[in-house]
Design an enzyme around this catalytic site. Structure first.
Site, PDB file in Angstrom:
ATOM      1  N   ARG A  34       0.857  -1.181   0.000  1.00 46.41           N
ATOM      2  CA  ARG A  34       0.000   0.000   0.000  1.00 46.41           C
ATOM      3  C   ARG A  34       0.894   1.231   0.000  1.00 46.41           C
ATOM      4  O   ARG A  34       2.073   1.158   0.370  1.00 46.41           O
ATOM      5  CB  ARG A  34      -0.904   0.025   1.243  1.00 46.41           C
ATOM      6  CG  ARG A  34      -1.831  -1.187   1.383  1.00 46.41           C
ATOM      7  CD  ARG A  34      -2.616  -1.088   2.687  1.00 46.41           C
ATOM      8  NE  ARG A  34      -3.582  -2.169   2.863  1.00 46.41           N
ATOM      9  CZ  ARG A  34      -3.319  -3.311   3.497  1.00 46.41           C
ATOM     10  NH1 ARG A  34      -2.121  -3.509   4.034  1.00 46.41           N
ATOM     11  NH2 ARG A  34      -4.245  -4.248   3.612  1.00 46.41           N
TER      12      ARG A  34
ATOM     13  N   LYS B 109      -2.229  -1.688   7.943  1.00 43.68           N
ATOM     14  CA  LYS B 109      -3.664  -1.605   8.155  1.00 43.68           C
ATOM     15  C   LYS B 109      -4.101  -2.657   9.177  1.00 43.68           C
ATOM     16  O   LYS B 109      -3.740  -3.819   9.069  1.00 43.68           O
ATOM     17  CB  LYS B 109      -4.393  -1.832   6.825  1.00 43.68           C
ATOM     18  CG  LYS B 109      -5.879  -1.545   6.877  1.00 43.68           C
ATOM     19  CD  LYS B 109      -6.487  -1.654   5.492  1.00 43.68           C
ATOM     20  CE  LYS B 109      -7.980  -1.336   5.512  1.00 43.68           C
ATOM     21  NZ  LYS B 109      -8.576  -1.443   4.157  1.00 43.68           N
TER      22      LYS B 109
ATOM     23  N   HIS C 255      -2.607   1.945  -5.911  1.00 41.53           N
ATOM     24  CA  HIS C 255      -3.247   0.704  -5.485  1.00 41.53           C
ATOM     25  C   HIS C 255      -3.425  -0.264  -6.659  1.00 41.53           C
ATOM     26  O   HIS C 255      -3.567  -1.462  -6.445  1.00 41.53           O
ATOM     27  CB  HIS C 255      -4.598   1.002  -4.819  1.00 41.53           C
ATOM     28  CG  HIS C 255      -4.862   0.144  -3.621  1.00 41.53           C
ATOM     29  ND1 HIS C 255      -4.141   0.235  -2.461  1.00 41.53           N
ATOM     30  CD2 HIS C 255      -5.759  -0.859  -3.417  1.00 41.53           C
ATOM     31  CE1 HIS C 255      -4.593  -0.646  -1.592  1.00 41.53           C
ATOM     32  NE2 HIS C 255      -5.557  -1.327  -2.142  1.00 41.53           N
TER      33      HIS C 255
ATOM     34  N   ARG D 249      -0.666  -2.741  -6.571  1.00 39.38           N
ATOM     35  CA  ARG D 249      -0.917  -3.787  -5.559  1.00 39.38           C
ATOM     36  C   ARG D 249      -1.900  -4.818  -6.112  1.00 39.38           C
ATOM     37  O   ARG D 249      -1.702  -6.019  -5.968  1.00 39.38           O
ATOM     38  CB  ARG D 249      -1.443  -3.138  -4.282  1.00 39.38           C
ATOM     39  CG  ARG D 249      -1.822  -4.113  -3.168  1.00 39.38           C
ATOM     40  CD  ARG D 249      -2.167  -3.302  -1.923  1.00 39.38           C
ATOM     41  NE  ARG D 249      -2.986  -4.012  -0.962  1.00 39.38           N
ATOM     42  CZ  ARG D 249      -2.492  -4.776   0.011  1.00 39.38           C
ATOM     43  NH1 ARG D 249      -1.191  -4.939   0.119  1.00 39.38           N
ATOM     44  NH2 ARG D 249      -3.292  -5.363   0.869  1.00 39.38           N
TER      45      ARG D 249
ATOM     46  N   HIS E 284      -4.250  -9.428   4.291  1.00 31.34           N
ATOM     47  CA  HIS E 284      -5.709  -9.432   4.425  1.00 31.34           C
ATOM     48  C   HIS E 284      -6.134 -10.251   5.641  1.00 31.34           C
ATOM     49  O   HIS E 284      -5.632 -11.354   5.842  1.00 31.34           O
ATOM     50  CB  HIS E 284      -6.362 -10.028   3.173  1.00 31.34           C
ATOM     51  CG  HIS E 284      -6.297  -9.136   1.974  1.00 31.34           C
ATOM     52  ND1 HIS E 284      -6.496  -9.571   0.682  1.00 31.34           N
ATOM     53  CD2 HIS E 284      -6.061  -7.798   1.870  1.00 31.34           C
ATOM     54  CE1 HIS E 284      -6.378  -8.572  -0.156  1.00 31.34           C
ATOM     55  NE2 HIS E 284      -6.116  -7.481   0.538  1.00 31.34           N
TER      56      HIS E 284
ATOM     57  N   TYR F 224      -9.721 -11.351  -6.343  1.00 32.14           N
ATOM     58  CA  TYR F 224      -8.777 -11.415  -7.462  1.00 32.14           C
ATOM     59  C   TYR F 224      -9.054 -12.593  -8.394  1.00 32.14           C
ATOM     60  O   TYR F 224      -8.581 -12.595  -9.531  1.00 32.14           O
ATOM     61  CB  TYR F 224      -7.343 -11.470  -6.943  1.00 32.14           C
ATOM     62  CG  TYR F 224      -6.962 -10.204  -6.213  1.00 32.14           C
ATOM     63  CD1 TYR F 224      -6.812  -8.997  -6.891  1.00 32.14           C
ATOM     64  CD2 TYR F 224      -6.789 -10.193  -4.833  1.00 32.14           C
ATOM     65  CE1 TYR F 224      -6.489  -7.826  -6.227  1.00 32.14           C
ATOM     66  CE2 TYR F 224      -6.464  -9.032  -4.155  1.00 32.14           C
ATOM     67  CZ  TYR F 224      -6.317  -7.850  -4.864  1.00 32.14           C
ATOM     68  OH  TYR F 224      -6.018  -6.687  -4.190  1.00 32.14           O
TER      69      TYR F 224
END
Length: 322
Positions: free
Chosen positions: A179, A204, A269, A272, A295, A304
Site C-alpha cells: 500500500r 492496516k 493501489h 498492488r 488481508h 482477485y
C-alpha cells in the site's frame, strides 16, 4: 459547484474508502462554507465529547485517517442536532439524520457506512449507552472489481522514471504488493536482505507482516541506498530525515503513466492489485497471497479470482464451433 480535489493543496485520495481527504484549515472551511471553529456552532458539551472521542481513538492506536474521518463525521452529526442535548439523542434522531442528511444529499455509500461506524463507536465508548444501529439503513454493498494492469503495462510504468528514487519507489510497490502508506513508512532496517525478506510494520489493522524479496529487488535497493543514503525513512523527501509525501509519490506515478503512454487513470493501489492478480495467474495459492497482502479475511483476497485470466482464457466460446 464541482471541485477537482486532486488539484487542491494537501488533498489525499483514500483507495479503501473511495473519498478525498482535505486538511482541516481555515481556508478550506471558508471555501466549502464550514464554520471556522467548532465553537462557532457546536455547544460546549459537544465540543468536549468530540475531543474525548478523538482522544480515545488516538489512545487505541486508530489510524490517523480513521481518527480524522470519524471526527469529521461526528462533527457534522453534532451540527445537525446542535440544539439537542446528547443524552436526548436516540435511534429516531439517527434514522432522521440518515434520511434527511445523508440520503437526501446523496452522500456516497462509503460516507454512509463511515457515519454509522463512527456513531456506533462513539455511543459505545464515550456515551456508554447502546444505540440500535441495525435500525439505521445501510447502503447495499457494492461489488467493485479491482483494477489490474497487464505485465507489459506495469513494466512500461516502472521503466518510465529516469530518477532512481522514483523508479525504486514504484518498483518496490509492485514487487511486494505494498500500500502507499506501507511504502512511505519503510525504514532501511526493514530490508532483511540476508533472509530475502521485507518487514512491513504496523500496517492496516495494526498488523506486522513479512514479504519475500528477490535478488533483483535487493540489487535495486542497494543501488538506491548507495546513491541516496537515507537517514530515517527508506524514501525521504528533499529534507533529510523527512518522510516522502503521499501526494508526491502519486504525482510520480501520474507522470510515469503518462510517459508510458497509458490512458487509464492509474493509482498506486492498481500496482498492488496487479501484483496479487499476477501471482494468482502464475499459480500462487490464494492462501499465500492473503498472507502477502496482509488481508484479515480470505474473502477480501478472493476478489482477485474474478479478474484473473488464468482459467478464463481456457474457456472456449461456443461461437468458435459455429
Amino acid at each position: 459547484m464541482r471541485y477537482r480535489f486532486k488539484q487542491l493543496r494537501g488533498a489525499r485520495w483514500s483507495s479503501s474508502k473511495k473519498v478525498w481527504h482535505l486538511p482541516d484549515t481555515k481556508v478550506y472551511r471558508k471555501q466549502f462554507g464550514l464554520p471556522l471553529y467548532d465553537k462557532d456552532i457546536l455547544s460546549e458539551e459537544k465540543v468536549e465529547q468530540l475531543k474525548k472521542f478523538e482522544d480515545w481513538l488516538k489512545a487505541h492506536k486508530y489510524a490517523k485517517s480513521t481518527v480524522n474521518t470519524y471526527g469529521y463525521t461526528m462533527r457534522v452529526f453534532f451540527m445537525f442536532y446542535n440544539e439537542k442535548p446528547l443524552n436526548e439523542i436516540n435511534n429516531d434522531d439517527i434514522i432522521r439524520f440518515n434520511n434527511e442528511y445523508i440520503i437526501k444529499n446523496k452522500r456516497s455509500n462509503s460516507y454512509q457506512n463511515q457515519f454509522i461506524n463512527a456513531l456506533k463507536k462513539f455511543f459505545k465508548t464515550i456515551e456508554k449507552r447502546k444505540i440500535d444501529i441495525d435500525l439505521v439503513q445501510r447502503p447495499r454493498k457494492e461489488s467493485v472489481l479491482p483494477n489490474v494492469l497487464s505485465k507489459q503495462e506495469v513494466k512500461a510504468i516502472l521503466d518510465a522514471p529516469l530518477n532512481l528514487k522514483h523508479r525504486t519507489m514504484l518498483s518496490l510497490t509492485y514487487a511486494c504488493g505494498l500500500r502507499r502508506s506501507e511504502v512511505l513508512n519503510l525504514k532501511p532496517c526493514d530490508i532483511l536482505s540476508d533472509r530475502y525478506l521485507l518487514r512491513v510494520n504496523q500496517s492496516k489493522g495494526n498488523k506486522d507482516r513479512i514479504v519475500p524479496i528477490s535478488d533483483k529487488t535487493i540489487k535495486m535497493l542497494r543501488t538506491y541506498y548507495k546513491a541516496y543514503k537515507p537517514k530515517t525513512w527508506l524514501f525521504e523527501g528533499q529534507k533529510a530525515g523527512k518522510k516522502y509525501s503521499p501526494t508526491s509519490i502519486q504525482e510520480v506515478l501520474k507522470k510515469s503513466v503518462k510517459k508510458a503512454g497509458i490512458k487509464k487513470k492509474v493509482t498506486l493501489h492498481w500496482l498492488r492489485h496487479s501484483y496479487a492478480t499476477h501471482l494468482l495467474e502464475s499459480g500462487t495459492d490464494l492462501r499465500y497471497i492473503q498472507e502477502l497482502l496482509g488481508h484479515s479475511s480470505s474473502k477480501t483476497t478472493e476478489i482477485y479470482t474474478h479478474v484473473s485470466n488464468r482459467d478464463i482464457q481456457r474457456i472456449k466460446s461456443p461461437f468458435d464451433d459455429l
